[in-house]
Design a protein around this motif. Sequence first.
Motif, mmCIF file in Angstrom:
data_model
loop_
_atom_site.group_PDB
_atom_site.id
_atom_site.type_symbol
_atom_site.label_atom_id
_atom_site.label_comp_id
_atom_site.label_asym_id
_atom_site.label_seq_id
_atom_site.Cartn_x
_atom_site.Cartn_y
_atom_site.Cartn_z
ATOM 1 N N LEU A 302 -4.406 -4.756 -2.074
ATOM 2 C CA LEU A 302 -3.015 -4.527 -2.159
ATOM 3 C C LEU A 302 -2.872 -5.153 -3.793
ATOM 4 O O LEU A 302 -1.809 -4.990 -4.349
ATOM 5 N N PHE A 303 -3.502 -6.390 -3.854
ATOM 6 C CA PHE A 303 -3.441 -7.094 -5.369
ATOM 7 C C PHE A 303 -3.739 -6.147 -6.305
ATOM 8 O O PHE A 303 -3.199 -6.394 -7.605
ATOM 9 N N GLU A 304 -4.234 -4.884 -6.241
ATOM 10 C CA GLU A 304 -4.451 -3.948 -7.317
ATOM 11 C C GLU A 304 -3.497 -2.718 -7.201
ATOM 12 O O GLU A 304 -2.917 -2.386 -8.065
ATOM 13 N N VAL A 305 -3.332 -2.320 -5.888
ATOM 14 C CA VAL A 305 -2.562 -1.283 -5.414
ATOM 15 C C VAL A 305 -0.903 -1.456 -5.801
ATOM 16 O O VAL A 305 -0.216 -0.597 -6.475
ATOM 17 N N VAL A 306 -0.481 -2.867 -5.417
ATOM 18 C CA VAL A 306 1.001 -2.987 -5.754
ATOM 19 C C VAL A 306 1.503 -2.852 -7.053
ATOM 20 O O VAL A 306 2.373 -2.321 -7.182
ATOM 21 N N PRO A 307 0.691 -3.697 -8.019
ATOM 22 C CA PRO A 307 1.302 -3.530 -9.157
ATOM 23 C C PRO A 307 1.221 -1.955 -9.744
ATOM 24 O O PRO A 307 1.986 -1.707 -10.472
ATOM 25 N N ARG A 308 0.039 -1.459 -9.589
ATOM 26 C CA ARG A 308 0.253 0.219 -9.912
ATOM 27 C C ARG A 308 1.456 0.940 -9.186
ATOM 28 O O ARG A 308 1.890 1.800 -9.951
ATOM 29 N N LEU A 309 1.793 0.761 -8.137
ATOM 30 C CA LEU A 309 2.970 1.232 -7.448
ATOM 31 C C LEU A 309 3.923 1.021 -8.284
ATOM 32 O O LEU A 309 4.956 1.598 -8.617
ATOM 33 N N THR A 310 4.408 -0.136 -8.757
ATOM 34 C CA THR A 310 5.277 -0.689 -9.155
ATOM 35 C C THR A 310 5.469 -0.023 -10.615
ATOM 36 O O THR A 310 6.483 0.443 -10.966
ATOM 37 N N ALA A 311 4.296 -0.081 -11.197
ATOM 38 C CA ALA A 311 4.302 0.609 -12.539
ATOM 39 C C ALA A 311 4.795 2.248 -12.495
ATOM 40 O O ALA A 311 5.451 2.603 -13.247
#
Lengths: 319, 246
Positions: A302-311
Motif C-alpha cells: 500500500l505504501f507504493e500503491v496508494v501514492p500512485r493511485l492518488t497521482a
Amino acid sequence: MVLVFAEAVNGQLKKAALEAVTYGAQTAQLLGSQCVALTLGNIQNAGQLGVYGASKVYNVQGEAFGNFDSQVFASAIAQATEKLGATVVVLSHTSTGKSLLGRLAARLNAGSVAGAKSLPDISGGGFKVTKGVYSGKAIATYDISSPIKLIALAGNEIPLKADGNEVAVETLEIAAPASKVKVLSVKREEGIVPLPEATTVVSAGRGMKGPENWGMVEELAQVMGATTACSRPVADADWRPHHEHVGQTGVAIRPNLYIAIGISGAIQHLAGVNQSKVIVVINKDPEAPFFKAADYGVVGDLFEVVPRLTAAMKKFKAA
Amino acid sequence: MKLLVCVSKTPDTTSKISFTADGTKFNDAGITFIMNPYDEWYALVRACELVEKNGGTVTLINVGGADNDQTIRKGLAIGATDAVRVDAEPKSALFIAKQIAEHAKSQNYDIIFCGKESIDYNGSEVGAMVAEYLDLPFISYASKLDVNGATATVERDIEGGVETVEVNGPFVVSAAKGMAEQRIPNMMGIMKAKSKPFTVVPAVSFPDYAVPVSYTMPKAKTGVKLVAPDNMEELVRLLHEEAKVI
Ligand SMILES: Cc1cc2nc3c(=O)[nH]c(=O)nc-3n(C[C@H](O)[C@H](O)[C@H](O)COP(=O)(O)OP(=O)(O)OC[C@H]3O[C@@H](n4cnc5c(N)ncnc54)[C@H](O)[C@@H]3O)c2cc1C
C-alpha cells in the motif's frame, strides 16, 4: 397522503432529506396520492424540497426544535401525521430517523420498516418493502398491514430526482412538548460528509502500521472528495477517531465506492461495508479474505500503491 | 438504582446465513446463538457496573421462547440480579416493545437499557418504542453513561461526531460500543446464576403490523478483477468507464 420528515443539521437540509422526499414522491405516485414534506425549526431553503417532488412543504416553529430530542420531534411528526391525515410517513434511516421511527410506530400504532431499500410493492393489496437484515448478509421483504405505514429509507439507496419546482413553505401550528433532555455540547467534525451519507469512502486498516502514515489516505480521500473511515483495531488503538470506525460494531455504510487499504476483510468488518456498490481492495496478501468481497483488487504494498493511485486520480480529475 | 436491561438472542457474528428453500424462514441448522453483542457487552455490563457502585438491582427482560433461557442465564452469570422472560415467539419489534412496556410500566425503573440494534434484524427500534409507550426520553447510540444522583450524563454517537446530553429522571438508553467492556462470566457468577430469581410470564396479546414474509440473498460478487499494482491509471479508468463510480 405521503408525509416526509425532512431532516436538517444546523438549519441545512441533509442529503438524506432530499432522498427521502424523492422516495416519498415516487411512493405517492404509486399510490395515486401526493407527497408533502415536513420541516421542524428554522430551516433554510425548505422550499427546494418541491424540486425533489414535495407538492407542499410545511414548517413547524418552536424553541424545542433547536436541538434534537426524539420525544419532542416524534410528538410533532405524529401530530402532523394526524392533522394532515397522512397514511405513509417517510423518514431517513440516520441516527435521527432511527431514534424517531420506533417512537412513531408506538404512538401511531403503525408497522415500520427500518432501512428500506425499495419502493413499496402494492400489488395484491399488500404493502411490501425490502430491507437489509443480518448485517447486510441478506435481504428481507416486509409486509406492512396497519392503516398508517412507516418507512425509514436507507441512505444512498435511490438516486435523487430534481425535476420539480420550488414551493412556498406553509406554517403548521403544532404545540410540541418541552424537552426533558438538555444538550450540553455537540462536537461534529466540520467540512466533511458524514460517513453514512458519503458516496465515496477511503478506508484504511492495521496495514497502515501507525497513525503517522495516514497522510496518504487523507490525500487520496481529498483528491476524490471522499470521506475517510477505518477498521476497528485502528479506532481501538486511537490511531483514528471513534466515529470513523466502520463494521459490525461501528458505523454501517453503503457508499457507491469503498476503497479498503490494508484491511484484511474480517467478517465483522464486511458486515458494515458489504452493501457498498463497488469495492476496491488494496492489500499485499493475495489470500486476504477481502478480495472475495471485492470488485477490483490490487495485490501490492500500500505504501507504493496508494501514492500512485492518488497521482492517477489527480490526473483524471484534472483532465 | 433500579435498572432494566432488554436482551435478545441473535446468531453469532461469524454465522453463515441461509433460509429455508422457499425463502420464508431463517435456517437455524448449525447456527450458534449468542446474546446480542450490544445488549451484552455494553448495556448489561454498564448496568451491572452502575449498581455495583451505587447499589440497586439489574433486571433482565427477554421476549422469546424457552430456547432463550440459556442466553438469559448467561446474563445472570454476568451480574444481573433477576430475570423475566415474556413467553412468546415474537415476529415484530412493536410486539416486543409492547411486552417490555407492559412489564416496566408498574416497576418505576430509573434507566431502561437496550443495545443500539440487534445484529439480526438491525432495526434499532425497540428502545424508541418502549420509550414512547412509557412516555420517557430516549437517548440513542450512547457510548458513555455516567450517573450522579438523579442526573445522568450521556455521550451519544451522531453522524461524524459526539453529542453530550444531560437527563433528569427516568429514561431509555440504547448502548453502542464504548459504554463498557465485555465481561466474561466467571465460575462463581455461573453458579450463582442458577439460584437467581427467573420468572416466565405470559405475553399480552398484540397484533403484528410489519413482518418479514420472505428473504433473499444479495447478489454475489462475480469475482474480483485484479489490476497490476504499477498501473493505477488502469484502476482509475475501470472505476470511471466500467463501474461508473467516479
Ligand atoms: C464481535 C466482533 C465485532 C467486530 N466488529 C468489527 C467492526 O465493526 N469493524 C472492524 O473493522 N472489525 C471488527 N472486528 C474485528 C475484526 O474481526 C478484525 O479483527 C478487524 O477488522 C481487522 O482489522 P484490520 O483488517 O485493519 O487488521 P488486520 O486483520 O491485521 O489486517 C491488516 C491487513 O493489512 C494488510 N497489510 C499489511 N501491511 C500491508 C502493506 N504494506 N500493504 C498492503 N497491505 C498490507 C495485511 O495483509 C492484512 O490483510 C470485530 C470482531 C468481533 C469479534
